[in-house]
Structures are given as C-alpha cells and as structure tokens.
Write an enzyme that holds these catalytic residues in place. Structure first.
Site, PDB file in Angstrom:
ATOM      1  CB  THR A 123      -0.954   0.001   1.210  1.00 28.71           C
ATOM      2  OG1 THR A 123      -1.810  -1.144   1.109  1.00 28.71           O
ATOM      3  CG2 THR A 123      -1.807   1.259   1.244  1.00 28.71           C
ATOM      4  CB  CYS A 152      -7.674  -3.982   0.307  1.00 27.01           C
ATOM      5  SG  CYS A 152      -5.999  -4.496   0.003  1.00 27.01           S
ATOM      6  CB  SER A 181       3.817  -6.894  -0.537  1.00 25.55           C
ATOM      7  OG  SER A 181       3.549  -6.881   0.848  1.00 25.55           O
ATOM      8  CB  ALA A 182       7.737  -9.264   2.714  1.00 24.72           C
ATOM      9  CG  HIS A 183       1.450  -9.543   2.700  1.00 23.70           C
ATOM     10  ND1 HIS A 183       1.597  -8.331   2.052  1.00 23.70           N
ATOM     11  CD2 HIS A 183       0.262 -10.040   2.262  1.00 23.70           C
ATOM     12  CE1 HIS A 183       0.546  -8.122   1.276  1.00 23.70           C
ATOM     13  NE2 HIS A 183      -0.278  -9.128   1.384  1.00 23.70           N
TER      14      HIS A 183
END
Lengths: 390, 390
Positions: free
Chosen positions: A76, A327, A204-206
C-alpha cells in the site's frame, strides 16, 4: 452482494516461514543498531551491511541495481509513494492526467480516485471478460499531459496477468512513466527490468511467506519521484524513517526461499482444483484467464449459491473463507473486479478465491473441493432459484 | 562538526525484548489471517481480536479510547500523518500557518520545512539554553489562521522535556490543534490525555524494546485528519494497508513490559553518569535541563576533544558510538539541537549522547565512564588548543 474467497493458505497474508524468522533474529537481538550513519560504530556498520545485502537480493530478483530499491512498510505504501511521488514531481512540468485499469487493487484504485478528487484527470481503462486490459483503449487515452500509467501485473482476486511488456512498450514510445503493482505476482511470475522498460514496481513480503509490514518499490534510475515521508535521509533520501532492518532481511530471505519448482507446484494445485471443480460441479464459471493467471490463484463462481452460507459452512469445516477482497472490509458492495469483467452481482456473490501457498498439499485441495462439492449440493437443494432455473 | 553519541543500549533502536518476540509468534505462524473483514472466518476474527487487544493496551497507556489509536510503520509515519493530515483537512477551512519548535526531530522538522516549500507559513519557536520552549513566543505567534502547533515531548538528543500541559492549554485556549512527538518519552514519562488536551501524539515501539517498523498515532476523537495512504479501509479508514498484526501485538507487549521501577533505574543510571563525569572530568557541559529530561538520556559536551577520535577510541573498546543524530546520515553539519540551545560548532563537535536501556547495568555505566575518562585525558594531552587554553 459478496465476493467470497477461500484461502487454502488460510489468508491473503501467508504464514511466515520459520526460516525467515531465523534470518531476522540476529537483527532483533545482536545487530540492532541504527544503520543510517555513515560515520558509524561497528555494530551500526554490520546492520547496514545486512540492509544492503537484503537490498541487493531484492534488486537481483528483478535484474535491477540495489540503488533502485526503496524499502517500505508494504505494498500500500509502495503504490502510494509511486503514484503520488511522480504526480507531485511532474504536476507543474507535464500535466495532471494519469491512467489506471478498472480492476486495480485498492492502493492504486483509491489513490487514483483521491487524485481525481483533488482535480487530477484520471482515466480508468476497461478489461475484457477475462480481465485482460484493452491495449487499444490504453493507447487512445494517452495524451501530451499524461504523466503516468499504472496497471497491475497480477490481479488480486481473479489472478489475471497483464502483458506488462506490451504496456511498458506503449508507455515508453509515448514517453509516459509506467508503474505496475506486482504484489500478487512478485517472485511467482518473473519481471526483468533490463528487458521490460517499467519504471516502478510495487512489491510486498507478505504474499511470499515473508514478514508483514514490509514491502519495496523498484524505482528505475532517473525516475522523477518526490520524497515520501519527511524525516531523515534514509533509503537514499527517498523515504524518511528508521529502517526496519529485520523486516528487510526477512523479506530478502523470503525471496531466496521461493523456487521455480514450488511455483510450478502451486500452478499444478491451481489447475487440479479447476479441473476437479469443472468435472464434478455443474453451473460453475472460472473468473479470469485460464492461462494468463498467477500460479497461486483460482477464482470460481458457483451459481445459485449464497456466498454467506458458503462461508459459514466452510468455516465450520475448518476452511478459512473471507468475504470481499483482502483490502475490503466494511462494505457489502459487489467486487469491482467481478463487475469489471462484466459479471453481475449474482456472479460476484457466489465467487470463491483459492490462494495456494507453500504450506498446502494436494490433499488440502482434495479436501476443500470435496467440501465445496457437498456444500454446493446442499445449498442448491434448498435454493428456489436453482430448482426453478437449473 | 559532529555531535557524537554513545548508546549504552548500543543503539537509538533498542534491543528487542525476547518476550516481545514470543508474543508476536502466534501471529506469524498460527493466527496470520487478515483481520480486516467484518464478515470473516474464524482465524480472521482471532487475528482481529489480537489487533484490538493491542490497540486497547496502547490506548490505556494514555487513558485514551481504542478508537483513538492508529497503528503506523513508526514515528516518522505517525508525525507525517498527523501534520500533513491536519494541514490537508484544514487548509481551505482555516489557513496555512503552523508552528513547530526549533529543536524538533527530523520527521516533524522536515515535514514543516517541506510544507514551507509548498507555500505554508511556518514559525519555528526558540528554546532557551537548556532546550525549554519559549511559551511567550509561542503565544505571540498564534494567529487566526494558525491550524497546528507541533512541539515534541522529549528531545531526541538532549532529552529536554517540554511542558506539554502548558502548551496544550495555550493551544486549547486559542483553538489551535496540538501535536506532540513523544517518540523519546513514551512510556517513560506519563501522558494522560484525559488531563492534557493534546490532540495527537506520535509514538514508536523501537524505543521501548519493541519491534522496529511499528508505531502509532493517538488522534483525539473529532480531530480533522485527512486519510494517510489510500487503499483499504483499515484503521477505521484512517490508514490503508494490510495490518501488521504481529507488529501491533509486539508493540503492546513492549508497553506492558515497561515498569515504573525500571524507569526509575534508568534515571538513576543517568544521574550517576552525570555525577561521575562532573566529579571526575574537567571542562564538561551538560546539554539539556538537569531535571526536566527523559530518564534514559544524558548528553554531555567534553570540551577540547575531537568527536571523531572519541568515536574511534570508544568503538575499539566495544562501546557503540554514532555521529550525528539517529535520523541524520550524510551530513557533517552540526546538530540543529545543540545550535538551537545556543551551542557553537565546537560544543556540538564534542557532545556525547548516552541512552540507557533495559539491558544496561551500573557496571556498564562505570565501564563507559572509565573509558571516556581515559580517552578524554589522552586526547586532551595531544590537543594544542587544550594545552594553550585550559
């Protein structure tokens, strides 16, 4: 009016890999100093080396240089930084027009809508019934005052992959910057920035079993980008704030742990799920393109089925299901993605997203498909609409 | 022209407490689902409860309500969100004037300077020789179009505490919003928002042995604040982005682990350091106010000593020393804080910051003071200026 989703991996945020946490630990307990100073003490220098090594690993995954990677708190922030940063930098120099696709995830979509409220001119480009961007429409909308095109790589709900090489080429020819949100494709579908002239990439890492609260933005050298978050001179003066070094190191470890073999296995679980569902359950629709899709995603509409009932029944059987996109929260609106591909509220209503991850097996796939098969049968038996129409 | 700092705790970013990591682990490996959805599956609901419990703990520490806490990626983001959010919300309604102190840390100072570049009118209020804000100057600068005063609680370098109750009262009377950056005082010096009419408070986990990349902003109910980071509806629609639930839970655990007894011990290490240095080393100056200072901070100028030499010698003996402030990096400028309290470059040059933490003991204090005593003596013996003047 819900878009139901199941996470075989139990969440849009995947489980952290233990090896990632092990890689982070030294930076929690031993080398925890601030790495910012260039005149630093030994521990600070060690921590800085850890950060730079992590930056190099992320850069390498894109064939980029370390200086082109900015660590952030997640996708984000990366997308906000990219779009708002370029808009702030070029507003007075070039114009106030940007272009995004209609099915972007909320960080890009709502940033674009916010800019629109502030007086920016924004075009939202259509996609076809499988979610593929209309390249002719894109070409026709680019103007002299267009400063940025932002089109995602892999879709968050239906997994459709855009031809970012073709989009980048169009943007390059028209001298417009190109940003892509690769949150849901990064490390699963390669991007080589030495071959594709994309200017900025959100990561993003997630989504790859890395830590939450960590992401990155690739910024091609020379891209005009106003600084995001005022503060210190961190991240080559592009993002103030004490570096989350354990987070960056964990992200890099997560990148290293992804293998082609694993990605192929995710794709085989995806394909097997689609095959079984289509062979064994009538009145189903695959959302998204069959081939041009992220390896970990399947999204199927089960017609004549109530989304909320499906959620409850699956949860009772131990399968994690959520409503709305990751989201999304307080809204009962139908998914803008399903509507964007021409689906109606009924279709959005009965759609389920499968997200396959490292900790899933073919047995999980069989178990969830078996469960869905039973639940769909039961729910249809009591559906007046099903009994009338089907 | 350097401001030298030593971290007895070895860093401005303190060592993570193992108990904090233990509290985070379930949210890495078991309850890792997205907590956003209100129609969620069981795991998502469990994760959401963890997040809300963490929010309640942070709120409670300030006598606030959970709805008034927004989790962020750290103090830099919190301060950017607070100042830019209020400025965006009130720009057209009230005016374009804000007030900050001259010795703010970089997140506030550089946000203010950025706003100034964008056409905002910014006043930078002076402090006295101990870093205490000039309240009369503050009062005189508040105008009808002033929308915000941002004055820190505890200073990042010299530890001086501002009388935020008095500042909040002035702001309240003049109907101006008041933000305070409490990064370096949070949990060490109490703030009770039911008693002090402060509108926004910046907090960070990394200063109290919590995880890096996690912070919070207290936002009093009703404060006009434009949304920071477009995306999903997280954080009551005040900050988009997948929640860093393990981070929030770790932050809350770090808050719970701080005790008054520990804080008193930090203050006793601080006072003992100052006492020994003043008794045993000549030509020293205490920077900041002796009583109105954060318990964990001492900052002392050793005159006639080269900062860089001191750094090297201390590092060789195993003491972590950095140059410049924690948010500072590529610059050889003298500290704006030391200059702000009327110090000159020579004073900025020979200043050392001591930051005491959970993992320090009185033995550490003795060891570092013994080392400094020796090093200062050696360096002064070869200093032409010292031998001429002192």
């Amino acid at each position: 009016m819900l878009n139901e989703m199941i996470y075989l991996d139990n969440s849009a945020s995947t489980r952290l890999d233990e090896r990632v946490l092990d890689a982070m630990k030294p930076y929690f307990f031993d080398t925890y100093a601030v790495a910012t100073s260039e005149f630093g003490y030994s521990m600070g220098i060690d921590a800085k080396e850890g950060l730079q090594e992590a930056r190099g690993i992320i850069a390498n995954s894109l064939t980029a240089t370390p200086e082109e990677i900015v660590f952030t708190s997640g996708d984000t922030e990366s997308s906000n930084m990219a779009i708002k940063g370029v808009c702030a930098a070029l507003k007075k120099k070039k114009g106030q027009h940007i272009i995004v696709s209609k099915i972007e995830d909320f960080p890009v979509l709502n940033t674009a809508k916010n800019l629109q409220k502030q007086g920016w001119d924004v075009d939202f480009i259509s996609v076809d019934s499988e979610g593929i961007l209309d390249l002719d429409e894109l070409k026709s909308k680019i103007r002299d005052d267009t400063i940025l095109v932002s089109v995602q790589h892999g879709n968050q709900e239906i997994g459709t992959l855009q031809d970012i090489a073709a989009i980048a080429k169009i943007c390059k020819e028209k001298d417009v910057l190109f940003h892509t949100d690769a949150t849901h494709s990064y490390m699963r579908v390669p991007i080589d920035v030495s071959q594709i002239p994309v200017d900025m990439i959100t990561m993003s890492a997630h989504t790859i079993h890395g830590p939450r609260g960590v992401g990155a933005l690739y910024v091609r050298k020379g891209t005009p980008l106003e600084k995001w978050m005022d503060g210190g001179f961190q991240e080559s003066n592009r993002r103030g704030g004490l570096e989350n070094i354990p987070g960056a190191v964990g992200f890099a470890k997560a990148v290293e742990l992804v293998t082609d073999k694993e990605t192929e296995f995710l794709a085989s679980m995806r394909d097997y799920t689609i095959k079984r569902v289509f062979e064994e359950i009538p009145h189903v629709t695959l959302n998204g393109n069959k081939k041009q899709r992220t390896p970990q995603n399947a999204n199927i509409t089960f017609h004549y089925v109530e989304g909320e009932s499906m959620t409850l029944h699956l949860d009772m059987r131990g399968f994690a299901v959520s409503t709305g996109s990751a989201c999304f929260s307080r809204s009962l609106e139908a998914s803008h993605v399903i509507l964007g591909i021409g689906g109606d509220h009924e279709r959005a209503h009965g759609s389920i997203r499968f997200t396959f991850g490292r900790y899933n097996s073919m047995n999980d796939v069989d178990a969830v498909v078996d469960a869905i098969k039973e639940i769909v049968k039961q729910l249809r038996e009591i559906s007046p609409l099903y009994n009338k129409e089907a």
